[in-house]
Write a protein that holds these residues in place. Structure first.
Motif, short mmCIF file in Angstrom:
data_model
loop_
_atom_site.label_atom_id
_atom_site.label_comp_id
_atom_site.label_asym_id
_atom_site.label_seq_id
_atom_site.Cartn_x
_atom_site.Cartn_y
_atom_site.Cartn_z
N ALA A 43 -11.15 28.75 -14.20
CA ALA A 43 -12.59 29.03 -14.14
C ALA A 43 -13.11 29.96 -15.24
O ALA A 43 -14.12 29.63 -15.89
N PRO A 44 -12.47 31.10 -15.52
CA PRO A 44 -13.04 31.97 -16.57
C PRO A 44 -13.11 31.27 -17.93
O PRO A 44 -14.02 31.52 -18.71
N MET A 45 -12.16 30.40 -18.18
CA MET A 45 -12.16 29.68 -19.46
C MET A 45 -13.27 28.64 -19.49
O MET A 45 -13.95 28.46 -20.51
N ALA A 46 -13.46 27.96 -18.37
CA ALA A 46 -14.51 26.95 -18.30
C ALA A 46 -15.88 27.59 -18.53
O ALA A 46 -16.73 27.02 -19.22
N VAL A 47 -16.07 28.77 -17.96
CA VAL A 47 -17.33 29.48 -18.16
C VAL A 47 -17.49 29.87 -19.63
O VAL A 47 -18.56 29.71 -20.24
N GLU A 48 -16.40 30.35 -20.23
CA GLU A 48 -16.44 30.82 -21.61
C GLU A 48 -16.85 29.70 -22.58
O GLU A 48 -17.60 29.94 -23.54
N LEU A 49 -16.35 28.51 -22.34
CA LEU A 49 -16.58 27.40 -23.29
C LEU A 49 -17.63 26.42 -22.79
O LEU A 49 -17.83 25.37 -23.41
N ALA A 81 0.83 -1.22 0.00
CA ALA A 81 0.00 0.00 0.00
C ALA A 81 0.85 1.26 0.00
O ALA A 81 0.46 2.28 -0.56
N GLY A 82 2.02 1.18 0.61
CA GLY A 82 2.85 2.38 0.74
C GLY A 82 3.94 2.48 -0.30
O GLY A 82 4.77 3.39 -0.24
N ASN A 83 3.96 1.57 -1.27
CA ASN A 83 5.07 1.54 -2.22
C ASN A 83 4.63 1.46 -3.68
O ASN A 83 5.36 0.94 -4.52
N GLY A 84 3.46 1.97 -3.95
CA GLY A 84 3.06 2.08 -5.35
C GLY A 84 3.77 3.24 -6.03
O GLY A 84 4.43 4.06 -5.37
N LEU A 85 3.67 3.32 -7.36
CA LEU A 85 4.20 4.48 -8.07
C LEU A 85 3.48 5.72 -7.55
O LEU A 85 2.25 5.74 -7.46
N VAL A 86 4.22 6.74 -7.23
CA VAL A 86 3.64 7.90 -6.56
C VAL A 86 2.80 8.70 -7.57
O VAL A 86 3.29 9.05 -8.65
N PRO A 87 1.54 8.96 -7.23
CA PRO A 87 0.71 9.72 -8.17
C PRO A 87 1.10 11.19 -8.21
O PRO A 87 1.54 11.76 -7.21
N VAL A 88 0.95 11.78 -9.38
CA VAL A 88 1.08 13.23 -9.54
C VAL A 88 -0.33 13.79 -9.59
O VAL A 88 -1.20 13.25 -10.27
N ARG A 89 -0.56 14.88 -8.88
CA ARG A 89 -1.89 15.49 -8.92
C ARG A 89 -2.19 15.91 -10.36
O ARG A 89 -1.40 16.65 -10.98
N SER A 90 -3.28 15.44 -10.89
CA SER A 90 -3.57 15.70 -12.31
C SER A 90 -5.06 15.86 -12.54
O SER A 90 -5.88 15.50 -11.69
N GLY A 91 -5.40 16.38 -13.68
CA GLY A 91 -6.80 16.54 -14.06
C GLY A 91 -6.89 16.70 -15.57
O GLY A 91 -5.92 17.12 -16.22
N VAL A 92 -8.02 16.35 -16.12
CA VAL A 92 -8.25 16.50 -17.57
C VAL A 92 -9.36 17.50 -17.79
O VAL A 92 -10.43 17.41 -17.15
N TRP A 93 -9.12 18.46 -18.64
CA TRP A 93 -10.15 19.43 -19.01
C TRP A 93 -10.12 19.60 -20.52
O TRP A 93 -9.09 19.94 -21.10
N ASN A 94 -11.24 19.31 -21.15
CA ASN A 94 -11.35 19.44 -22.61
C ASN A 94 -10.15 18.80 -23.32
O ASN A 94 -9.52 19.43 -24.17
N HIS A 95 -9.86 17.57 -22.95
CA HIS A 95 -8.82 16.73 -23.56
C HIS A 95 -7.40 17.08 -23.12
O HIS A 95 -6.47 16.32 -23.43
N VAL A 96 -7.19 18.20 -22.44
CA VAL A 96 -5.84 18.55 -22.01
C VAL A 96 -5.58 17.93 -20.63
O VAL A 96 -6.40 18.07 -19.72
N VAL A 97 -4.43 17.27 -20.49
CA VAL A 97 -4.02 16.73 -19.19
C VAL A 97 -3.14 17.75 -18.50
O VAL A 97 -2.09 18.15 -19.05
N PHE A 98 -3.58 18.19 -17.33
CA PHE A 98 -2.82 19.15 -16.53
C PHE A 98 -2.26 18.45 -15.30
O PHE A 98 -2.88 17.52 -14.77
N VAL A 99 -1.11 18.93 -14.83
CA VAL A 99 -0.56 18.45 -13.56
C VAL A 99 -0.24 19.63 -12.65
O VAL A 99 0.09 20.72 -13.13
N ASN A 100 -0.34 19.38 -11.37
CA ASN A 100 0.11 20.34 -10.36
C ASN A 100 1.14 19.60 -9.51
O ASN A 100 0.80 18.81 -8.64
N LEU A 101 2.42 19.85 -9.79
CA LEU A 101 3.48 19.03 -9.21
C LEU A 101 3.58 19.16 -7.70
O LEU A 101 3.88 18.20 -7.00
N ASP A 102 3.37 20.36 -7.16
CA ASP A 102 3.53 20.50 -5.71
C ASP A 102 2.26 20.11 -4.95
O ASP A 102 2.27 20.07 -3.71
#
Ligand code: FES
Length: 405
Positions: free
Chosen positions: A178-184, A146-167
């Protein structure tokens, strides 16, 4: 070595950048585009604290598809796990820190470390540590799985783009953009299908891409698409036909109702089906948009063309771009001519970048010229048009502010 942008740039340059009157302000000094020290500062104090675009979910179309990538110098894996979820994992074996995935792969059931054979699920979970205790039962996994899996990177997908937040500490992705999400929001972008993918590099600093988020350059750079200045502005009144918006971590170019349609190359194929809408919106929508720091999101009537700009070195950037079309129009012969016309407009007919045709090679030629000029001793006196270039100063200030936050 400077620990902050303010320290690197100096008080005078900060003051010049932030002068209230835009046409009295001065842009970032050339060293911020050429210096390895400042590049390192961005890599350590800017990008890891943002939501950074790295790839597209369609790069891993099926369960078990995986691609090794590098983000801010860190090796990661983009994977669609066996359950269909897109994940980003640190590409570092938990035994003795070896790269686990060396090259893109399709349909994997597991990842296997090439050094001692530790096995991970596509969700990163540790599955086996063969002969760890000398016995042949590779599934016994005597270390703490449980404690030794590959460490996940915080990530998310929005409109096909994969984003990461490393810290792992940025606000939620939905808040970041948010302003972009509202726009589209009215458009069913996630339902579009991939039609084309292209990666390339160009010899310019990544920041110059975001500093291109103005329409002042259109007529001078994009011959054949934007033909005359009167398409951009009413020469009699100075009314600009594009709202150049900067809001939080988003910049948008939204054509107003008064704008004449840009010249389009004739399309000899059948008309591409439009991007489907989830509900009708009567107000104009941002067409060329950016999610800071490094992702652009351009959407037209029939095509969605996001791009990710990955800093490789102070004077070298990798572009990763994708083109999406409505379901049924992204592949196959029926709409091939029309799709090719869209790609011609973006990339030029040869797709080679050598002939400098197409919107993107044309933009990147100017960025390379800007980069080359920044080796000069007289390149520190960068000016902004108060009429056209508020976005440019906004972005430069955003970079400095984010690094020093
Ligand atoms: S380093 Fe990966 S199994 Fe040993």
């Amino acid at each position: 070595m400077a620990q902050t942008a303010r320290e690197f740039i100096g008080e005078r340059a900060i003051e010049a950048l932030r002068r209230p009157a835009l046409d009295e302000a001065r842009g970032l000094p050339a060293a911020l585009y050429t210096s390895h020290e400042f590049f390192d500062l961005e890599q350590h104090r800017l990008f890891p604290r943002t939501w950074t675009g790295i790839a597209f979910d369609t790069d891993v179309p099926a369960p078990g598809d995986a691609v090794p990538l590098t983000v801010c110098g860190l090796p990661v894996i983009l994977v669609r796990d066996r359950g269909g979820e897109v994940r980003v994992l640190h590409n570092v074996c938990r035994h003795r820190a070896t790269i686990v995935l060396e090259r893109p792969a399709r349909g994997l059931s597991t990842f296997k470390c090439p050094y001692h054979g530790w096995v991970y699920g596509t969700d990163g979970s540790l599955k086996a540590t063969p002969f760890w205790d000398g016995t042949a039962d590779s599934h016994k996994c005597p270390v703490d799985a449980a404690g030794n899996g590959l460490v996940p990177v915080r990530s998310g997908v929005w409109n096909h783009v994969v984003f990461v937040n490393l810290d792992g500490r940025a606000e939620p992705l939905e808040t970041w953009l948010a302003p972009m999400a509202v726009e589209l929001d009215h458009l069913d972008v996630q339902g579009l299908e991939i039609g084309h993918r292209l990666d390339w590099t160009f010899k310019a600093n990544w920041k110059l891409v975001m500093e291109n988020w103005e329409v002042y350059h259109h007529v001078w750079v994009h011959e054949g698409v934007f033909d005359k200045m009167s398409d951009e502005v009413d020469p009699a009144t100075g009314e600009i036909y594009t709202d150049m918006i900067a809001d939080g971590n988003v910049m948008m170019l939204r054509y107003t109702k008064n704008r004449p349609p840009p010249a389009l190359r004739s399309v000899n194929g059948p008309e591409l089906p439009p991007v489907p809408v989830r509900y009708e919106k009567t107000e104009p929508t941002g067409a060329a948009n950016a999610v800071l720091p490094n992702t652009t999101v351009t959407i037209g009537a029939a095509a969605y063309a996001p791009a990710i700009y990955v800093p490789i070195a102070p004077g070298l950037t990798e572009a990763r771009m994708a083109w999406y079309f409505a379901s049924g129009a992204a592949t196959g012969e029926t709409f091939e001519t029309s799709r090719e016309a869209v790609l011609d407009r973006w990339l030029g007919p040869t797709r080679s970048f050598g002939d400098r045709q197409g919107i993107r090679p044309q933009d990147h030629r100017c960025m390379e010229l800007q980069q080359a000029a920044r080796s000069s001793l007289v390149a520190d006196d960068v000016k902004f048009s108060a009429t056209w270039e508020a976005n440019v100063r906004y972005f430069q200030d955003w970079v400095v502010t984010r690094i020093d936050a």
